[in-house]
Design a protein around this motif. Structure first.
Motif, PDB file in Angstrom:
ATOM      1  N   ASN A 308     -30.382 -55.674 -91.950  1.00 25.23           N
ATOM      2  CA  ASN A 308     -30.951 -56.877 -92.589  1.00 25.23           C
ATOM      3  C   ASN A 308     -32.052 -56.465 -93.578  1.00 25.23           C
ATOM      4  O   ASN A 308     -32.135 -56.976 -94.688  1.00 25.23           O
ATOM      5  CB  ASN A 308     -31.562 -57.808 -91.528  1.00 25.23           C
ATOM      6  N   MET A 309     -32.905 -55.526 -93.144  1.00 21.38           N
ATOM      7  CA  MET A 309     -34.007 -55.068 -94.008  1.00 21.38           C
ATOM      8  C   MET A 309     -33.472 -54.345 -95.251  1.00 21.38           C
ATOM      9  O   MET A 309     -34.009 -54.489 -96.342  1.00 21.38           O
ATOM     10  CB  MET A 309     -34.956 -54.140 -93.238  1.00 21.38           C
ATOM     11  N   ALA A 310     -32.416 -53.549 -95.054  1.00 22.86           N
ATOM     12  CA  ALA A 310     -31.844 -52.812 -96.194  1.00 22.86           C
ATOM     13  C   ALA A 310     -31.331 -53.795 -97.255  1.00 22.86           C
ATOM     14  O   ALA A 310     -31.503 -53.576 -98.463  1.00 22.86           O
ATOM     15  CB  ALA A 310     -30.722 -51.897 -95.707  1.00 22.86           C
ATOM     16  N   ILE A 311     -30.738 -54.887 -96.787  1.00 23.61           N
ATOM     17  CA  ILE A 311     -30.185 -55.869 -97.741  1.00 23.61           C
ATOM     18  C   ILE A 311     -31.320 -56.641 -98.422  1.00 23.61           C
ATOM     19  O   ILE A 311     -31.286 -56.885 -99.633  1.00 23.61           O
ATOM     20  CB  ILE A 311     -29.177 -56.797 -97.013  1.00 23.61           C
ATOM     21  N   GLU A 312     -32.363 -56.968 -97.645  1.00 21.69           N
ATOM     22  CA  GLU A 312     -33.540 -57.583 -98.291  1.00 21.69           C
ATOM     23  C   GLU A 312     -34.123 -56.634 -99.343  1.00 21.69           C
ATOM     24  O   GLU A 312     -34.462 -57.055-100.450  1.00 21.69           O
ATOM     25  CB  GLU A 312     -34.627 -57.891 -97.247  1.00 21.69           C
ATOM     26  N   ASP A 313     -34.244 -55.347 -98.987  1.00 20.81           N
ATOM     27  CA  ASP A 313     -34.758 -54.348 -99.951  1.00 20.81           C
ATOM     28  C   ASP A 313     -33.991 -54.426-101.271  1.00 20.81           C
ATOM     29  O   ASP A 313     -34.585 -54.427-102.355  1.00 20.81           O
ATOM     30  CB  ASP A 313     -34.520 -52.914 -99.431  1.00 20.81           C
ATOM     31  N   ALA A 314     -32.664 -54.461-101.149  1.00 22.13           N
ATOM     32  CA  ALA A 314     -31.804 -54.407-102.337  1.00 22.13           C
ATOM     33  C   ALA A 314     -32.075 -55.606-103.248  1.00 22.13           C
ATOM     34  O   ALA A 314     -32.211 -55.457-104.479  1.00 22.13           O
ATOM     35  CB  ALA A 314     -30.338 -54.371-101.904  1.00 22.13           C
ATOM     36  N   VAL A 315     -32.192 -56.776-102.641  1.00 21.77           N
ATOM     37  CA  VAL A 315     -32.389 -57.993-103.437  1.00 21.77           C
ATOM     38  C   VAL A 315     -33.762 -57.963-104.114  1.00 21.77           C
ATOM     39  O   VAL A 315     -33.900 -58.289-105.299  1.00 21.77           O
ATOM     40  CB  VAL A 315     -32.225 -59.246-102.528  1.00 21.77           C
ATOM     41  N   VAL A 316     -34.770 -57.518-103.369  1.00 19.40           N
ATOM     42  CA  VAL A 316     -36.132 -57.487-103.922  1.00 19.40           C
ATOM     43  C   VAL A 316     -36.227 -56.454-105.051  1.00 19.40           C
ATOM     44  O   VAL A 316     -36.798 -56.715-106.119  1.00 19.40           O
ATOM     45  CB  VAL A 316     -37.153 -57.163-102.799  1.00 19.40           C
ATOM     46  N   LEU A 317     -35.639 -55.300-104.822  1.00 15.56           N
ATOM     47  CA  LEU A 317     -35.671 -54.231-105.835  1.00 15.56           C
ATOM     48  C   LEU A 317     -35.042 -54.710-107.149  1.00 15.56           C
ATOM     49  O   LEU A 317     -35.618 -54.541-108.236  1.00 15.56           O
ATOM     50  CB  LEU A 317     -34.922 -53.013-105.280  1.00 15.56           C
ATOM     51  N   ALA A 318     -33.874 -55.327-107.045  1.00 16.27           N
ATOM     52  CA  ALA A 318     -33.184 -55.784-108.257  1.00 16.27           C
ATOM     53  C   ALA A 318     -33.978 -56.895-108.944  1.00 16.27           C
ATOM     54  O   ALA A 318     -34.065 -56.943-110.182  1.00 16.27           O
ATOM     55  CB  ALA A 318     -31.777 -56.269-107.891  1.00 16.27           C
ATOM     56  N   ALA A 319     -34.601 -57.773-108.136  1.00 21.14           N
ATOM     57  CA  ALA A 319     -35.382 -58.869-108.735  1.00 21.14           C
ATOM     58  C   ALA A 319     -36.563 -58.310-109.525  1.00 21.14           C
ATOM     59  O   ALA A 319     -36.833 -58.739-110.654  1.00 21.14           O
ATOM     60  CB  ALA A 319     -35.862 -59.823-107.642  1.00 21.14           C
ATOM     61  N   TYR A 320     -37.260 -57.311-108.966  1.00 17.56           N
ATOM     62  CA  TYR A 320     -38.387 -56.715-109.704  1.00 17.56           C
ATOM     63  C   TYR A 320     -37.892 -55.930-110.921  1.00 17.56           C
ATOM     64  O   TYR A 320     -38.571 -55.885-111.946  1.00 17.56           O
ATOM     65  CB  TYR A 320     -39.242 -55.829-108.798  1.00 17.56           C
ATOM     66  N   GLY A 321     -36.729 -55.338-110.804  1.00 18.55           N
ATOM     67  CA  GLY A 321     -36.152 -54.645-111.957  1.00 18.55           C
ATOM     68  C   GLY A 321     -36.020 -55.606-113.132  1.00 18.55           C
ATOM     69  O   GLY A 321     -36.450 -55.310-114.263  1.00 18.55           O
ATOM     70  N   GLU A 322     -35.486 -56.760-112.845  1.00 19.36           N
ATOM     71  CA  GLU A 322     -35.286 -57.755-113.910  1.00 19.36           C
ATOM     72  C   GLU A 322     -36.639 -58.217-114.479  1.00 19.36           C
ATOM     73  O   GLU A 322     -36.822 -58.316-115.691  1.00 19.36           O
ATOM     74  CB  GLU A 322     -34.526 -58.956-113.331  1.00 19.36           C
TER      75      GLU A 322
END
Ligand SMILES: Cc1cc2nc3c(=O)[nH]c(=O)nc-3n(C[C@H](O)[C@H](O)[C@H](O)COP(=O)(O)OP(=O)(O)OC[C@H]3O[C@@H](n4cnc5c(N)ncnc54)[C@H](O)[C@@H]3O)c2cc1C
Length: 398
Positions: A308-322
């Protein structure tokens, strides 16, 4: 054409990261050392916090097709059989409290397949199997990933999603081996037909015994029954996914309830995991390189939240990338700032939960007293709200 984002590791975290970044328009190359992209055949629990992430990734319906929703999380005392506590995670009250999402369980293979198919449907993602990354070099304006066999691959940044024994972590943090917890997990999946009717139920049940516990729940809408048995043992130093010792397993649970013994007896082939975690880290990025999932914050599984944490990480990382226009150093700094306390809390609380599950003597009695709820009292979800409320998604002005 700009250089791709490089992702090392094709587990749940790596695939989720590749997908989240492709959804934001980045080109991604993902390398997995295994011969075949797959997950171990066992169940995985999904909190309402991760269903919201599936929504963001456009995967909610696909996951819903495969996941099932248990009625309750129930803890029982494995010595007496008494019910210690329950959380009605399949109730309307739970759904309402957690933003419209229930608790779920899914076969790892099914979750993995949904992520993999979504990645394969993205033209911006290239996945290569049998590719092992050895080291990286940050050249300031790009990274170079060195592969087994000698090839050097260039990318605009590197995400180490290479799990508990991460090489990328070793190079960024150099903090040695993971911490061996002294807890061993055995996992098995039984066909429905092998589970006696009186032991089958649509709940996640945890039998808490001294230095042991057993968890069971149905998978694939009741076709399968997932079992996880955990006990303390100092016989094992490190290891992963190896065959275990059935006699040791039987001995560890020998004083426990017949329901526990009967389920353990049903299993022929058990695989064993030596459970490890790490102390939480404040930083896990350097320049154009970061970590994600177990590589960044490996946790014991007692809150069932590592993936669950890994998937949250992925979403947050991509959002900050944008938000940063894909300025990677800035992105990774913001991503770590947003993630380190939450993931540290999961790491630390997982240890406490493990202690509570495995309590013996007076501590066990106290646990049972403290967790007992008043008969007829309305369910109280506040103890799990910090986790299941999930995260606030990054906004452009934050
Ligand atoms: C018994 C047990 C029960 C669990 N239950 C739950 C649960 O119910 N809910 C939950 O959310 N989590 C649960 N977890 C935790 C969860 O399984 C992990 O947190 C999650 O799978 C981590 O995903 P990851 O992608 O970060 O790492 P991994 O799954 O470890 O993936 C890393 C990938 O990187 C690849 N790799 C490694 N090194 C290299 C290299 N040098 N080059 C190329 N590829 C490389 C590996 O082959 C692997 O495929 C449980 C864990 C255990 C042990």
């Amino acid at each position: 054409m700009s250089r791709p984002v490089l992702v090392l590791g094709g587990g749940i975290g790596g695939l989720a990261a590749a997908l989240a970044l492709a959804r934001k328009g980045r080109r991604v190359r993902l390398f997995e050392q295994g011969a075949e992209l797959k997950e171990v055949g066992a169940g995985i629990q999904l909190g309402p916090n991760v269903y919201r992430m599936f929504e963001v990734l456009g995967l909610f319906e696909a996951i819903e097709r495969w996941s099932a929703h248990p009625e309750n999380l129930i803890m029982r005392d494995a010595l007496t059989g008494e019910e210690v506590t329950r959380i009605p995670v399949g109730s309307e009250a739970f759904r309402k409290r957690f933003g419209g999402y229930l608790y779920g369980v899914i076969h790892r293979g099914d979750l993995y397949q949904v992520l993999l198919e979504a990645c394969r449907a993205e033209r911006a993602i290239e996945i290569q199997e049998r590719r092992k990354g050895l080291s990286f070099e940050d050249r300031g304006d790009r990274v170079v990933l060195r592969m087994e066999g000698g090839e050097a691959i260039e990318g605009e940044c590197l995400i180490g999603a290479d799990g508990l024994w991460s090489r990328v972590r070793a190079q960024i943090l150099g903090d040695g081996k993971p911490r061996v917890s002294g807890h061993i997990a055995y996992r098995a999946v039984l066909p429905r037909a092998q589970v006696p009717d009186d032991l089958w139920q649509n709940n996640v049940v945890l039998w808490a015994g001294p230095k042991t516990h057993l968890v069971h729940y149905p998978l694939r809408r009741g076709e399968l029954y997932n079992l996880v048995a955990v006990f303390h043992s100092d016989r094992y130093e490190e290891g992963w996914d190896v065959f275990g010792d059935k006699d040791e397993l039987t001995r560890k649970f020998e004083n426990e309830r017949p329901e526990v013994q009967r389920l353990l007896e049903k299993i022929n082939v058990w695989k064993m995991w030596v459970l490890c975690d790490r102390e939480p880290a404040r930083r896990w990025s350097k320049g154009r390189v970061t970590l994600l999932g177990d590589a960044a914050h490996p946790t014991l599984q007692y809150l069932a939240q590592g993936a669950n944490m890994a998937i949250e990480d992925a979403v947050v990382l991509a959002a900050y990338g944008e938000i940063t226009g894909f300025d990677w150093e800035k992105t990774f700094g913001l991503y770590e700032d947003a993630r380190y306390k939450r993931t540290a809390r999961v790491q630390i609380m997982s240890r406490y939960y493990g202690d509570a599950y495995h309590a013996a003597g007076v501590v066990r009695e106290l646990r049972n007293d403290l967790l007992a709820s008043e008969p007829g009292a309305a369910p109280d979800f506040e103890g799990v709200a910090w986790l299941y409320d999930g995260i606030r998604l990054p906004q452009a002005n934050t």
